[in-house]
Motif scaffolding. Sequence first.
Motif, short mmCIF file in Angstrom:
data_model
loop_
_atom_site.label_atom_id
_atom_site.label_comp_id
_atom_site.label_asym_id
_atom_site.label_seq_id
_atom_site.Cartn_x
_atom_site.Cartn_y
_atom_site.Cartn_z
N LYS A 32 0.83 -1.19 0.00
CA LYS A 32 0.00 0.00 0.00
C LYS A 32 0.88 1.26 0.00
O LYS A 32 1.93 1.28 0.64
N GLU A 49 -4.41 12.39 -3.09
CA GLU A 49 -5.51 11.64 -2.44
C GLU A 49 -5.82 10.36 -3.22
O GLU A 49 -6.06 9.30 -2.64
N GLU A 50 -5.81 10.46 -4.57
CA GLU A 50 -6.10 9.28 -5.39
C GLU A 50 -5.02 8.22 -5.24
O GLU A 50 -5.31 7.02 -5.15
N HIS A 53 -5.04 5.74 -2.28
CA HIS A 53 -6.04 4.67 -2.31
C HIS A 53 -5.58 3.51 -3.19
O HIS A 53 -6.33 2.56 -3.44
N SER A 55 -2.35 0.66 -4.51
CA SER A 55 -1.17 -0.10 -4.10
C SER A 55 -0.17 -0.06 -5.25
O SER A 55 -0.49 0.36 -6.36
#
Length: 472
Positions: A32, A49-50, A53, A55
Amino acid sequence: MLDKINVENPQLFIHAFENAGIGMAIISLDGKLLKVNQSLCTSFGYTAEEVLHLSMKDLLHPDDLAIDKLIIQELTEGKRKSYQMERRYIHKDNHEIWAIMNVSLVRDENDQPRFYISQIQDISVQLRTVAKLRESEERYHRLVEESPDGVIILKEERCVFINKTGVELLGLSSKKDIIGRTIFDFIHKKDHKAYKKRDFCRESVGPLEKRFIRMDGKIITVELKAIPTTFRDEPAVHVNIRDISASKKAQELMINSEKLTIAGQLAAGIAHEVRNPLTAIKGFFQMMEKDVTENKLYFDVIGSEINRIEVILNELLLLAKPQEAKFEFKNIEVILNHVLTLLESQTNLNNIQIIKNIEPSIPLIKCDENQLKQVFINFLKNSIEAMPRGGMIHIDVLKQSPTSILIRIVDQGSGIPEHLLNRIGEPFFTTKEKGTGLGLMICKNIIEEHKGKIKIESSPSGTRIEIHFPTS
């Protein structure tokens, strides 16, 4: 996250991480993305921010996932402290990114793995530039290799490259026959001095006429042009060589033919002028010889010399007779194409465009090919010389009737004054400063020998020549 990393100056590390010019990321042990900087977001087209989310599997190229497992295994087992390689990633809009990845495994005070720090430097632009450069080099290499001219690249006067045409031109069995050898092994000894005077490494030189010696010992005349260049990042000379032996031979044949014709006409004129008074002298001498008995030896000597003069005159008359032409059925289009190829360099040099219009299914004509070439060369050279500022020459070949063809040559030259048109074709009459006046006369004779007809019209806007030949 960043402030928990064990470094001497955490604030300095945070500043370096966030403001680095290349992408940086902190990645959990399960892949992650925990923290990324702006450079990485820009490279992949995501917002911070994207990205958080996602990995690493979401960013990696699917074909490279197996490599990622190997990297994790070797870092975890302590076989490597860090790993660096070029690899592929996927941009947000699904296009491929190439980057240099450097990843390290961070451990705690008990030497237990905590997370990974990765640096990702986008090198897609550089790789595209390299690919374009490689493509350009390959294209240039193909152009050079397939060039109709021989190409030799020299470093310090020694050959380091030659193309296929050059191999054929010099009669080599392979490129190895010349690589590493000095160019002077192939230049005629008498041209060495003139070649050495030129500084090919600093300035473009040519075109020059030089004599080259093939591997089989045959001497050929080439047109040579040399241009300074680089080869494998070192100064070199790019040499273009074109075999002009055939065109030189054709020019020499043309000149010799004109010279022989001049000599023949002069010989005929001299022979006829001398033979008439000689006939009278010989007749009166024979009459005197019958009446005089003294000094018989003198008469024998005079008679012998008169006979010798007659033999010389007969030989001059033989010289004046034209050589017998070899008539065969030939394609007029093929003959014209050969002539245009021969004159191509002159038309290009003088900015002249040849516009050719040949009707289909033109019948063969019975002719001496070399003589007709001489005719077309003469007319086209006159047109070229009449257009110093360039222009167009139209050549039309038409089927005029079931038994004849018309060849029309129209130029945009300065033309021939009307009051001189009737004199065109007379021996030694010319409108050119350095002409002999024999070229057109020879052409007219050849056309007449082929049972053809010629018509010349001229005005200040150009000259029009029409030649009619029978086809049967």
